[in-house]
Write a protein that holds these residues in place. Sequence first.
Motif, short mmCIF file in Angstrom:
data_model
loop_
_atom_site.label_atom_id
_atom_site.label_comp_id
_atom_site.label_asym_id
_atom_site.label_seq_id
_atom_site.Cartn_x
_atom_site.Cartn_y
_atom_site.Cartn_z
N UNK A 102 -3.83 12.98 8.22
CA UNK A 102 -5.28 12.96 8.24
C UNK A 102 -5.90 11.75 7.57
N UNK A 103 -5.12 10.71 7.27
CA UNK A 103 -5.67 9.49 6.67
C UNK A 103 -6.20 8.61 7.80
N UNK A 104 -7.42 8.12 7.65
CA UNK A 104 -8.03 7.33 8.71
C UNK A 104 -7.44 5.93 8.77
N UNK A 105 -7.12 5.53 10.01
CA UNK A 105 -6.58 4.21 10.30
C UNK A 105 -7.53 3.55 11.30
N UNK A 106 -7.66 2.24 11.20
CA UNK A 106 -8.44 1.49 12.18
C UNK A 106 -7.55 0.40 12.77
N UNK A 107 -7.67 0.19 14.07
CA UNK A 107 -7.15 -1.01 14.71
C UNK A 107 -8.38 -1.78 15.16
N UNK B 200 -14.01 15.74 7.06
CA UNK B 200 -14.65 16.23 5.84
C UNK B 200 -13.81 15.95 4.60
N UNK B 201 -12.63 15.40 4.78
CA UNK B 201 -11.74 15.14 3.65
C UNK B 201 -12.34 14.05 2.77
N UNK B 202 -12.29 14.25 1.47
CA UNK B 202 -12.77 13.25 0.53
C UNK B 202 -11.59 12.58 -0.14
N UNK B 203 -11.61 11.30 -0.10
CA UNK B 203 -10.64 10.50 -0.83
C UNK B 203 -11.35 9.22 -1.24
N UNK B 204 -10.86 8.58 -2.26
CA UNK B 204 -11.50 7.33 -2.68
C UNK B 204 -11.22 6.20 -1.69
N UNK B 205 -10.16 6.33 -0.92
CA UNK B 205 -9.88 5.34 0.12
C UNK B 205 -10.57 5.79 1.40
N UNK B 206 -11.24 4.88 2.07
CA UNK B 206 -11.92 5.23 3.31
C UNK B 206 -11.00 5.11 4.50
N UNK B 207 -10.37 3.96 4.69
CA UNK B 207 -9.43 3.80 5.79
C UNK B 207 -8.57 2.55 5.59
N UNK C 4 0.87 -1.16 0.00
CA UNK C 4 0.00 0.00 0.00
C UNK C 4 0.91 1.21 0.00
N UNK C 5 0.69 2.16 -0.89
CA UNK C 5 1.53 3.35 -0.99
C UNK C 5 0.72 4.57 -0.55
N UNK C 6 1.29 5.31 0.40
CA UNK C 6 0.64 6.52 0.91
C UNK C 6 1.55 7.71 0.70
N UNK C 7 1.00 8.83 0.27
CA UNK C 7 1.75 10.08 0.20
C UNK C 7 1.69 10.74 1.57
N UNK C 8 2.85 11.25 2.03
CA UNK C 8 2.91 11.90 3.34
C UNK C 8 3.60 13.25 3.21
#
Length: 148
Positions: A138-143, A87-94, A18-22
């Motif tokens: 601000x990217x949502x993460x879940x544990x 409120x951020x919109x991205x195609x990835x949810x979390x 998984x590639x994330x821009x930071x």
Amino acid sequence: MTDSIMLAPGNLRRVHHIALNVRDMKASRHFYGTILGLHELIGVEVPETLRELVSVGKVANFITADGTVIDLFWEPNLEPPNPDPQKAFTRANHLAFDIDPELFDRAVEVLHLHQILIDSGPLSRPTGRGIYFYDPDGFMIEIRCDKN
């Protein structure tokens, strides 16, 4: 289109990476490596195609216990779609990480200790427990864990 030119169920075996821009590589490396405890790939562990980018600090690679690689790509001018992560919109949810149910409360404690912004939770569901929070960009993460 015929079925003969389509991929069959099971052809795609697993998520490779998984590639994330930071925006802030130092903060993101601390978050994924120190707070979440993912192993950072170094030296010969780094895929050969990324070694030059890693050596100049433009990429960092982390790996989960099951072998999924998370690549962080440094984009210093990255702006979120909205400064409010809710409120951020991205195609990835979390992005969801699974944890042993016995370690779930410890994970929540670590998040609170490091003052990580929590979106919701901890939540209990019939299937298990979960907590949603944000990484430094601000990217949502879940544990989450299965029911004990």
